[in-house]
Design an enzyme around this catalytic site. Structure first.
Site, PDB file in Angstrom:
ATOM      1  N   HIS A  47     -31.208  -5.014  54.426  1.00  0.00           N
ATOM      2  CA  HIS A  47     -30.338  -4.153  53.615  1.00  0.00           C
ATOM      3  C   HIS A  47     -29.064  -4.883  53.152  1.00  0.00           C
ATOM      4  O   HIS A  47     -28.712  -4.861  51.969  1.00  0.00           O
ATOM      5  CB  HIS A  47     -29.905  -2.924  54.432  1.00  0.00           C
ATOM      6  CG  HIS A  47     -30.985  -2.267  55.203  1.00  0.00           C
ATOM      7  ND1 HIS A  47     -31.831  -1.310  54.672  1.00  0.00           N
ATOM      8  CD2 HIS A  47     -31.369  -2.421  56.501  1.00  0.00           C
ATOM      9  CE1 HIS A  47     -32.684  -0.890  55.593  1.00  0.00           C
ATOM     10  NE2 HIS A  47     -32.440  -1.542  56.718  1.00  0.00           N
TER      11      HIS A  47
HETATM   12  O1  RIB Z   1     -29.337   1.639  57.468  1.00  0.00           O
HETATM   13  C1  RIB Z   1     -29.179   0.247  57.421  1.00  0.00           C
HETATM   14  C2  RIB Z   1     -27.738  -0.117  57.556  1.00  0.00           C
HETATM   15  O2  RIB Z   1     -27.249   0.353  58.818  1.00  0.00           O
HETATM   16  C3  RIB Z   1     -27.509  -1.640  57.588  1.00  0.00           C
HETATM   17  O3  RIB Z   1     -26.242  -1.917  57.076  1.00  0.00           O
HETATM   18  C4  RIB Z   1     -27.563  -1.956  59.053  1.00  0.00           C
HETATM   19  O4  RIB Z   1     -26.829  -3.127  59.387  1.00  0.00           O
HETATM   20  C5  RIB Z   1     -26.861  -0.749  59.632  1.00  0.00           C
HETATM   21  O5  RIB Z   1     -25.460  -0.937  59.506  1.00  0.00           O
END
Ligand code: RIB
Ligand code: CA
Length: 346
Positions: free
Chosen positions: A267
């Site tokens: 992500h």
């Molecule tokens: O849902 C994914 C996000 O939540 C990413 O940024 C992961 O690192 C957590 O922070």
């Protein structure tokens, strides 16, 4: 031409790769790293960032501690997802670098005031620090060049509840404050939102790690196998590749244990790439708000695509991208960076 970026993070395995991606990018100038509680407690987030910076012989980038708890919700962390210290199986050397004496909120306000219209804010964790910074500097939406958020889930299931994504679920009140603060601004100032709809198409697999080791000239080039014992550590020579492999292996195991395949949704490095080059994503503007009161739906980010609420738009949601092109770019940048910092022993 470099882009000044202020990173607000909850490091985190994928936050770590976002940091490496930006350190590896000559077109990025990291003007500060602010730490919030999320994947792990904020103090551990700060240690993780100091340790990565030291391992990478990075410039002396300010790392500031932010809020250790959400503005209202009780603190929620997820060591089961990111490991006991937040970077999977990696245990980085203890950093000698020191934490800034400034609070994250001061770093946000100062960075934007000093370079009005230049700094890109990148938030890859809960939005607590930014929400608090908006309290002391309400002009932040106008002072920032752009804001990029990794967070939310729109036409896509959540990963924390059936409808909410982790960064929003940890602190929904802060997320609502941030989206509300950008209402009514012109399209080119709407926060660019990298939600699960797109970030769950960014599937890192063992072959990506192997390609990265090759580009870094790191041997042995290993292929992490699902059949490997849990916790088996990398032996590849390049420390950046080795620790990154150890971190991502934990994430691969986590996704496999949740029936998502032996893969890792990356992500945050995707959001970092968007912060440098927004044209990597196809964007659709909408009005976004965050459910706070729902017993089942608290933390749900809702996009009013059709304008049914009759409210100003406040978000530029990334709705499509090319994951393969992203990984080619990430591997080239981070692999070459790792090679530059730790050249192969001849
Ligand atoms: O849902 C994914 C996000 O939540 C990413 O940024 C992961 O690192 C957590 O922070
Ligand atoms: Ca994160």
């Amino acid at each position: 031409m470099t882009t000044p970026i202020l990173m607000d993070v909850d490091t985190g395995i994928d936050d770590s790769l976002a940091l490496l991606y930006l350190l590896a990018s000559p077109d990025a100038e990291i003007v500060g790293i602010t730490c919030t509680a999320g994947n792990v407690p904020a103090k551990q987030v700060a240690i993780n960032n100091l340790a990565w910076l030291e391992l990478c012989n990075a410039p002396d980038i300010e790392v500031a501690l932010g809020s250790e708890v959400p503005v209202l919700a009780p603190l929620m962390t997820t060591e089961e997802t990111h490991g006991p210290q937040g970077i999977g199986y990696a245990v980085l050397p203890e950093p000698s670098r020191r934490l800034s004496k400034r609070h994250a909120v001061e770093v946000w306000a100062d960075a934007a005031r000093k370079r009005p219209g230049e700094v890109v804010g990148l938030v890859t964790g809960p939005l607590t620090n930014l929400a608090l910074a908006l309290r002391i500097e309400p002009e932040l939406p106008q002072l920032l060049k752009r804001l990029v958020i990794m967070g939310g889930a729109f036409n896509h299931p959540g990963n924390t509840t059936p409808v909410s994504e982790w960064n929003i679920a940890v602190d929904p009140e802060s997320a609502k404050m941030v989206f509300d603060a950008f209402s009514g601004l012109p399209d080119d100032r709407h926060p660019i939102v990298c939600a699960l709809d797109v970030t769950e198409t960014i599937e890192m697999r063992p072959e990506h790690l192997a390609r990265l080791a090759e580009v870094a000239g790191s041997t042995p080039v290993e292929t992490v196998l699902e059949s490997d014992p849990d916790g088996q550590l990398s032996r590849t020579a390049n420390p950046i590749v080795r620790y990154l492999t150890d971190a991502v292996k934990f994430y691969l195991e986590f996704h496999a244990s949740h029936n998502q395949g032996f893969l890792a949704h990356m992500h945050d490095p995707f959001a970092a790439a968007i912060a440098l080059n927004p044209e990597l994503g196809r964007i659709r503007h909408a009005t976004v708000d965050v459910e706070l009161g729902g017993t089942l739906s608290r933390g749900h980010t809702i996009a009013d695509w059709a304008g049914l609420w009759g409210r100003e738009k406040n978000a530029a949601i990334v709705v499509d991208t090319d994951p393969a092109a992203f990984f080619d770019d990430l591997i080239d940048r981070v692999g070459a960076f790792a090679r530059r910092i730790y050249p192969p022993q001849t």
